[in-house]
Scaffold this active site. Structure first.
Site, PDB file in Angstrom:
ATOM      1  N   ARG A   1      51.370  63.212  51.957  1.00  0.00           N
ATOM      2  CA  ARG A   1      51.582  62.094  51.026  1.00  0.00           C
ATOM      3  C   ARG A   1      52.972  61.510  51.244  1.00  0.00           C
ATOM      4  O   ARG A   1      53.173  60.300  51.221  1.00  0.00           O
ATOM      5  CB  ARG A   1      51.442  62.546  49.565  1.00  0.00           C
ATOM      6  CG  ARG A   1      50.070  63.017  49.122  1.00  0.00           C
ATOM      7  CD  ARG A   1      49.012  61.947  49.186  1.00  0.00           C
ATOM      8  NE  ARG A   1      49.394  60.713  48.514  1.00  0.00           N
ATOM      9  CZ  ARG A   1      49.487  60.540  47.185  1.00  0.00           C
ATOM     10  NH1 ARG A   1      49.166  61.503  46.366  1.00  0.00           N
ATOM     11  NH2 ARG A   1      49.866  59.377  46.665  1.00  0.00           N
TER      12      ARG A   1
ATOM     13  N   GLN B   1      46.934  57.505  48.923  1.00  0.00           N
ATOM     14  CA  GLN B   1      46.294  58.815  49.073  1.00  0.00           C
ATOM     15  C   GLN B   1      45.505  58.896  50.388  1.00  0.00           C
ATOM     16  O   GLN B   1      45.558  59.900  51.104  1.00  0.00           O
ATOM     17  CB  GLN B   1      45.353  59.052  47.885  1.00  0.00           C
ATOM     18  CG  GLN B   1      44.591  60.359  47.945  1.00  0.00           C
ATOM     19  CD  GLN B   1      45.471  61.579  47.757  1.00  0.00           C
ATOM     20  OE1 GLN B   1      46.257  61.630  46.822  1.00  0.00           O
ATOM     21  NE2 GLN B   1      45.362  62.541  48.654  1.00  0.00           N
TER      22      GLN B   1
ATOM     23  N   ASP C   1      37.217  65.502  44.151  1.00  0.00           N
ATOM     24  CA  ASP C   1      38.238  65.087  43.176  1.00  0.00           C
ATOM     25  C   ASP C   1      37.748  65.509  41.791  1.00  0.00           C
ATOM     26  O   ASP C   1      36.575  65.873  41.615  1.00  0.00           O
ATOM     27  CB  ASP C   1      38.468  63.564  43.256  1.00  0.00           C
ATOM     28  CG  ASP C   1      39.669  63.102  42.417  1.00  0.00           C
ATOM     29  OD1 ASP C   1      40.450  63.955  41.954  1.00  0.00           O
ATOM     30  OD2 ASP C   1      39.817  61.870  42.234  1.00  0.00           O
TER      31      ASP C   1
ATOM     32  N   ARG D   1      52.010  52.727  39.319  1.00  0.00           N
ATOM     33  CA  ARG D   1      50.817  53.522  38.988  1.00  0.00           C
ATOM     34  C   ARG D   1      50.442  53.193  37.548  1.00  0.00           C
ATOM     35  O   ARG D   1      51.270  53.302  36.642  1.00  0.00           O
ATOM     36  CB  ARG D   1      51.084  55.023  39.103  1.00  0.00           C
ATOM     37  CG  ARG D   1      49.992  55.847  38.402  1.00  0.00           C
ATOM     38  CD  ARG D   1      50.083  57.342  38.610  1.00  0.00           C
ATOM     39  NE  ARG D   1      49.759  57.700  39.979  1.00  0.00           N
ATOM     40  CZ  ARG D   1      49.461  58.940  40.369  1.00  0.00           C
ATOM     41  NH1 ARG D   1      49.436  59.927  39.495  1.00  0.00           N
ATOM     42  NH2 ARG D   1      49.183  59.196  41.624  1.00  0.00           N
TER      43      ARG D   1
ATOM     44  N   HIS E   1      43.240  54.028  45.047  1.00  0.00           N
ATOM     45  CA  HIS E   1      44.384  54.921  45.306  1.00  0.00           C
ATOM     46  C   HIS E   1      44.695  54.903  46.808  1.00  0.00           C
ATOM     47  O   HIS E   1      44.529  55.898  47.511  1.00  0.00           O
ATOM     48  CB  HIS E   1      44.043  56.335  44.829  1.00  0.00           C
ATOM     49  CG  HIS E   1      45.234  57.253  44.705  1.00  0.00           C
ATOM     50  ND1 HIS E   1      46.532  56.819  44.821  1.00  0.00           N
ATOM     51  CD2 HIS E   1      45.310  58.599  44.474  1.00  0.00           C
ATOM     52  CE1 HIS E   1      47.360  57.846  44.660  1.00  0.00           C
ATOM     53  NE2 HIS E   1      46.641  58.931  44.452  1.00  0.00           N
TER      54      HIS E   1
ATOM     55  N   CYS F   1      42.609  65.446  46.705  1.00  0.00           N
ATOM     56  CA  CYS F   1      43.878  64.741  46.470  1.00  0.00           C
ATOM     57  C   CYS F   1      44.830  65.575  45.616  1.00  0.00           C
ATOM     58  O   CYS F   1      46.038  65.384  45.677  1.00  0.00           O
ATOM     59  CB  CYS F   1      43.604  63.398  45.808  1.00  0.00           C
ATOM     60  SG  CYS F   1      42.591  63.525  44.317  1.00  0.00           S
TER      61      CYS F   1
HETATM   62  N1  NVA Z   1      40.860  60.521  40.224  1.00  0.00           N
HETATM   63  C1  NVA Z   1      42.094  61.164  39.842  1.00  0.00           C
HETATM   64  C2  NVA Z   1      43.055  61.180  40.989  1.00  0.00           C
HETATM   65  C3  NVA Z   1      44.383  61.818  40.697  1.00  0.00           C
HETATM   66  C4  NVA Z   1      45.323  61.788  41.863  1.00  0.00           C
HETATM   67  C5  NVA Z   1      42.670  60.431  38.649  1.00  0.00           C
HETATM   68  O1  NVA Z   1      42.684  59.186  38.670  1.00  0.00           O
HETATM   69  O2  NVA Z   1      43.072  61.081  37.694  1.00  0.00           O
HETATM   70  N1   CP Z   2      47.157  63.048  44.463  1.00  0.00           N
HETATM   71  C1   CP Z   2      48.002  62.460  43.595  1.00  0.00           C
HETATM   72  O1   CP Z   2      48.105  61.243  43.497  1.00  0.00           O
HETATM   73  O2   CP Z   2      48.733  63.342  42.851  1.00  0.00           O
HETATM   74  P1   CP Z   2      49.713  63.002  41.654  1.00  0.00           P
HETATM   75  O3   CP Z   2      48.866  62.539  40.492  1.00  0.00           O
HETATM   76  O4   CP Z   2      50.415  64.306  41.377  1.00  0.00           O
HETATM   77  O5   CP Z   2      50.668  61.919  42.086  1.00  0.00           O
END
Ligand code: NVA
Ligand code: CP
Length: 334
Positions: free
Chosen positions: A318, A137, A231, A107, A134, A273
């Site tokens: 997830r 997800q 989101d 990540r 992502h 998410c």
């Molecule tokens: N769009 C959000 C998703 C988090 C799971 C981010 O990238 O922060």
């Molecule tokens: N939805 C998601 O990816 O959550 P986290 O950022 O907690 O991993």
């Protein structure tokens, strides 16, 4: 026959309908097996590295619990502490980790990094979120809708309401294209998906029969949809200066009960998410509340806590879907 062994999981655009459906079905099977207590150890003896350059609750825990359930060992490399990207290039780190681990989750920021890891490590690499995508997800999001609505994937219609350039929206769009679904991005003009992502999704959609729609009109955009998805308005890695601009652009796109009603579908689901700003009772939330006088953002608390909302089932899924990705690409029996 086909198999996904040794494949990386960087973006859903790399998979065809059968392959994606295989991972979704495997997740359902693994979930049943876990509930019934007869889960096998498909990842016995495997070592897995988890690289997180951004925070995570769900994704990290899903990889850790999923790996443990299947007999694998994980090593967590957090946003600080390892040399990756700081003192050592991603390419060098890839070659180091590839010599020790059987699979790597990443990540971070750029999609390019996860591609470099996959290219140079020589082991399956799984994208746990980048600025652009992502993909894990989306498997959970689709599985959740399929479980609750009991409809074949291709018949489920998703509308994402909010930032049309969001990584989760991009991933949903590509996933919907692969599965032959209808997908609406309901977003202001200024935040429409990039041409590159749209072209990619439409190219896939031309083969699968999927329908991708981008619209600025909320009422039209959500009408007849099965799932309304939201989101955050500012993602990890984006600057805090963005809040004011995004709030101004996206306030009209907040998911309220009126938006849910505008679907004209009494059984419509709400997905997110997570984490979600359905109230601002958190450290970051309180700062935003103080600065902008809001009480909730991308979704109202009423919708989030309503019977339409399946967000915690989605969060659990997830784990089952991430486990399926690991088993499909690294498991001995696949
Ligand atoms: N769009 C959000 C998703 C988090 C799971 C981010 O990238 O922060
Ligand atoms: N939805 C998601 O990816 O959550 P986290 O950022 O907690 O991993």
């Amino acid at each position: 026959a086909f198999n996904l062994r040794n494949r990386s999981f960087l973006t859903l655009a790399d998979f065809n309908t059968r392959e994606m459906e295989y991972m979704l079905d495997l997740a359902e099977d693994l979930k049943k097996a876990k509930y019934a207590g007869y889960e096998g150890k498909n990842l016995e003896g495997k070592n897995i590295a988890l690289i997180f350059e951004k925070s995570s609750t769900r994704t990290r825990c899903s990889f850790e619990v999923g790996a443990k359930d299947e007999g694998a060992h994980v090593t967590y490399l957090g946003p600080s502490g390892s040399h990756i990207g700081h003192k050592e290039s991603v390419k060098d780190t890839a070659r180091v980790l590839g010599g020790m681990f059987d699979g790597i989750e990443y990540r971070g920021f750029s999609q390019r990094n996860v591609e470099i890891l996959a290219k140079y490590s020589g082991v399956p690499v799984w994208n746990g979120l980048t600025d652009e995508d992502h993909p894990t997800q989306v498997l959970a999001d689709f599985l959740t809708a399929h479980e609750v609505l009991k409809k074949p994937y291709k018949d489920i219609k998703f509308a994402f309401v909010g930032d049309g350039q969001d990584n989760v929206s991009n991933a949903l769009m590509l996933g919907a294209a692969v599965m032959g679904m209808e997908y609406h991005v309901v977003t202001p003009k200024e935040l429409e998906p990039t041409k590159e992502t749209l072209d990619k999704a439409n190219e896939i959609a031309a083969k699968t029969g999927a329908k991708i729609v981008v619209t600025n009109d909320i009422k039209e955009g959500v009408k007849g949809m099965d799932v309304i998805y939201a989101d955050v308005w500012v993602s990890m890695g984006e600057s805090d200066d963005m809040w004011e601009k995004r709030i101004n652009l996206l306030k009209p796109y907040q998911v309220t009960m009126d938006v849910m009603k505008a679907t004209e579908n009494p059984n419509v689901l709400f997905e997110h998410c997570l984490p979600a700003f359905h109230n601002l009772d958190t450290e970051v939330g309180k700062e935003i509340e103080k600065k902008f006088g809001l009480k909730e953002m991308e979704v109202t608390d009423e919708v989030f806590e309503s019977e339409h909302s399946v967000v915690f089932r989605e969060a659990e899924n997830r784990m089952h879907t991430i486990k399926a990705v690991m088993v499909a690409t690294l498991g001995e029996q696949n």
